[in-house]
Design a protein around this motif. Structure first.
Motif, PDB file in Angstrom:
ATOM      1  N   UNK A   1     -21.592  -8.744  12.239  1.00 22.70           N
ATOM      2  CA  UNK A   1     -20.380  -9.257  12.959  1.00 22.70           C
ATOM      3  C   UNK A   1     -19.718  -8.398  14.288  1.00 22.70           C
ATOM      4  N   UNK A   2     -19.949  -7.188  14.213  1.00 21.97           N
ATOM      5  CA  UNK A   2     -19.583  -6.316  15.147  1.00 21.97           C
ATOM      6  C   UNK A   2     -20.515  -6.496  16.368  1.00 21.97           C
ATOM      7  N   UNK A   3     -21.643  -6.469  16.137  1.00 20.02           N
ATOM      8  CA  UNK A   3     -22.672  -6.655  17.097  1.00 20.02           C
ATOM      9  C   UNK A   3     -22.186  -7.979  17.899  1.00 20.02           C
ATOM     10  N   UNK A   4     -22.196  -9.047  17.085  1.00 20.66           N
ATOM     11  CA  UNK A   4     -22.032 -10.263  17.933  1.00 20.66           C
ATOM     12  C   UNK A   4     -20.565 -10.212  18.727  1.00 20.66           C
TER      13      UNK A   4
ATOM     14  N   UNK B   1     -13.221  -4.174  13.287  1.00 22.52           N
ATOM     15  CA  UNK B   1     -14.560  -4.391  12.680  1.00 22.52           C
ATOM     16  C   UNK B   1     -15.257  -2.965  12.453  1.00 22.52           C
ATOM     17  N   UNK B   2     -15.193  -2.339  13.528  1.00 22.47           N
ATOM     18  CA  UNK B   2     -15.746  -1.080  13.622  1.00 22.47           C
ATOM     19  C   UNK B   2     -15.181  -0.081  12.611  1.00 22.47           C
ATOM     20  N   UNK B   3     -13.765  -0.092  12.804  1.00 22.02           N
ATOM     21  CA  UNK B   3     -13.021   0.632  11.739  1.00 22.02           C
ATOM     22  C   UNK B   3     -13.217   0.463  10.206  1.00 22.02           C
ATOM     23  N   UNK B   4     -13.352  -0.961  10.056  1.00 23.47           N
ATOM     24  CA  UNK B   4     -13.855  -1.376   8.673  1.00 23.47           C
ATOM     25  C   UNK B   4     -15.129  -0.828   8.321  1.00 23.47           C
TER      26      UNK B   4
END
Length: 59
Positions: A16-19, A46-49
């Protein structure tokens, strides 16, 4: 026994982060800075999660 059927939540978050990061990059290339900022903020969330989940699994 069938743990290989379970999805890895870290892998899913990473995808998801990459997208989101790719969408942000494409928005920046098109010159849409407002969309770029919004997508970058979502990617950072998303990165923090992802970091939180990784910290929990390494304990």
């Amino acid at each position: 026994m069938f743990s290989f059927f379970k999805r890895d939540p870290i892998k899913a978050l990473r995808q998801q982060y990459d997208a989101k990061a790719e969408q942000a990059m494409l928005a920046q290339r098109k010159g849409d800075m407002r969309l770029f900022a919004d997508l970058t903020a979502e990617a950072e969330e998303l990165w923090a999660q992802l970091e939180k989940l990784q910290a929990e699994t390494t304990k």
